[in-house]
Scaffold this motif. Structure first.
Motif, short mmCIF file in Angstrom:
data_model
loop_
_atom_site.label_atom_id
_atom_site.label_comp_id
_atom_site.label_asym_id
_atom_site.label_seq_id
_atom_site.Cartn_x
_atom_site.Cartn_y
_atom_site.Cartn_z
N GLU A 22 -5.78 1.10 -2.39
CA GLU A 22 -6.33 -0.18 -0.47
C GLU A 22 -5.60 -0.96 -0.91
N VAL A 23 -5.21 -2.26 -0.05
CA VAL A 23 -4.64 -3.23 -0.60
C VAL A 23 -6.48 -4.50 0.32
N PRO A 24 -6.39 -5.27 -0.61
CA PRO A 24 -7.24 -6.40 0.72
C PRO A 24 -6.42 -7.02 1.56
N GLU A 25 -6.92 -7.46 2.39
CA GLU A 25 -6.59 -7.98 3.46
C GLU A 25 -5.23 -9.34 3.60
N HIS A 26 -5.49 -10.20 2.80
CA HIS A 26 -5.04 -10.92 2.75
C HIS A 26 -3.68 -10.85 1.58
N VAL A 27 -4.07 -9.46 0.95
CA VAL A 27 -2.39 -9.08 0.30
C VAL A 27 -1.65 -8.50 1.00
N ARG A 28 -2.06 -7.47 2.03
CA ARG A 28 -1.43 -6.72 2.83
C ARG A 28 -0.50 -8.16 3.52
N GLU B 167 0.79 -0.74 0.48
CA GLU B 167 0.15 -0.15 0.00
C GLU B 167 0.98 1.12 0.16
N ARG C 61 0.09 -12.46 -5.46
CA ARG C 61 0.72 -12.90 -3.82
C ARG C 61 1.30 -14.35 -3.65
#
Length: 370
Positions: free
Chosen positions: A241-247, A217, A266
């Motif tokens: 913003e990036v999804p939580e699973h990517v973060r 991000e 990922r």
């Protein structure tokens, strides 16, 4: 018999064939998807899934109902056959009425900014309720050099323009291919994507960057700020913003491919490890990761192609082990392998990942870059 008369005969035959029961399971699945949020609001909405199923839905073999209809009717003349096959090319849009006579209408699509000369299979007078400035929301199929209304369109008064223009903006964002029917829009999008890729390379030093998911991000926001300073077309962008699973991923690859555009992937670091040491495929997590990248049709082939091109001999060993096919050669069978598991990435033309707004909708929506 002219083309319109033939279309008036073929269209109901095609719909009857699609709903005759031979495709009951596939049609039921399409209806369930269309009606997931509740029953159809009107006749136009009720017939939409059937029309979509007859013209565009991909059956398990990858073909369409139209393809099956043509195959099951070998006695069709060339004109009828060509007309039916052309009906796989459907234009969906929000059309402003520019004019009409008793059997034809001129409709301007707010989504692609193209104008269509349209006829109806309902006969003379079908367009009498229309007047310039009104709107038709529906689908068109080819009729030689003209177009034919497909299904039941929804008619809206001229004072619905503000609402419908906003809807058209969202349609353009969700379905870029609709916009890219317009050659000028397509050329503009390729130019913008090329400019943005040039900025990406200038900022990161390469068109491929691998970093921890927790940094994606921040890095992307830095890049977008850099891009906005240099490209007026990208001056106003929403917060990235990036999804939580990517973060949460250990590694993520940010790749801005020349043809396929920008995307992030990922666990790319572990994928690189596999290509460095194919013996890792003896471990279930590594095998599942590579299998997911290969067999997921929604996953772009870009990561696998790039890793294979770095060392084709190593790619031979990787896929030979994954597939249990000793002697597998990437240079001979790699593309065929990807086409088998990712048909949508190879059957459809590559389009830019950027959707430029058309003049009619630009003021209602600022479309984000990747």
């Amino acid at each position: 018999m002219d083309l319109l008369e033939r279309a008036c005969e073929l269209k109901p035959e095609l719909v009857h064939y699609a709903t005759s029961g031979r495709f009951a399971r596939e049609l039921s699945a399409v209806l369930d998807r269309f009606y997931a949020d509740g029953p159809a609001a009107d006749e136009a909405a009720a017939f939409l899934p059937v029309d979509f199923f007859a013209h565009q839905h991909r059956l398990p073999g990858g073909d369409t109902v139209i393809d099956r209809f043509v195959d099951d009717h070998p006695g069709l003349d060339d004109i009828s056959r060509d007309l039916l096959l052309s009906w796989k090319d459907v234009v969906e849009g929000i059309f402003e009425v520019r004019g009409h006579d008793h059997d034809a209408a001129t409709l301007h699509n707010l989504v692609d900014e193209l104008t269509y000369q349209v006829r109806s299979n309902l006969g003379a007078g079908a367009f009498e309720p229309l007047s310039p400035g009104m709107f038709v929301v529906g689908r068109l199929i080819p009729l030689g050099e003209e177009w034919l209304i497909s299904g039941t369109p929804a008619i809206h008064p001229a004072d619905a323009r503000q609402t419908l223009v906003s809807v058209a903006a969202h349609v353009a964002l969700a379905n870029p291919a609709h916009v890219f029917r317009n050659p000028e829009a397509l050329a503009t999008a390729w130019r913008l994507q090329t400019e943005q890729r040039r900025c990406f390379v200038a900022y990161f030093g390469a068109d491929e960057v691998v970093c921890p998911g927790s940094e994606v991000e921040e890095r992307m926001r830095g890049y977008l700020a850099y891009q906005s300073d240099r490209l007026p077309s990208a001056a106003e962008q929403p917060v990235f913003e990036v999804p939580e699973h990517v973060r949460a991923a250990d590694t993520v690859a940010l790749i801005f491919d020349e043809t396929h555009g920008f995307a992030y992937y990922r666990d790319f670091g572990r994928l690189e490890e596999i290509f460095a040491d194919p013996r890792l495929l003896d471990r279930r997590p590594y095998r599942d990761l590579l299998s997911g990248y290969l067999r997921g049709d929604e996953v772009s082939p870009v990561p696998l192609v790039r890793l294979a091109e770095r060392d084709p001999a190593q790619a031979d060993a990787v896929f030979a082990k994954l597939l249990g096919r000793s002697g597998f050669r990437w240079d001979r069978s790699g593309e065929t392998l990807l086409r088998t598991h990712k048909p949508t990435h190879y059957t459809a033309p590559h389009l830019p990942k950027i959707t430029p707004t058309t003049p009619a909708i630009a003021e209602h929506l600022t479309l984000p870059t990747p």
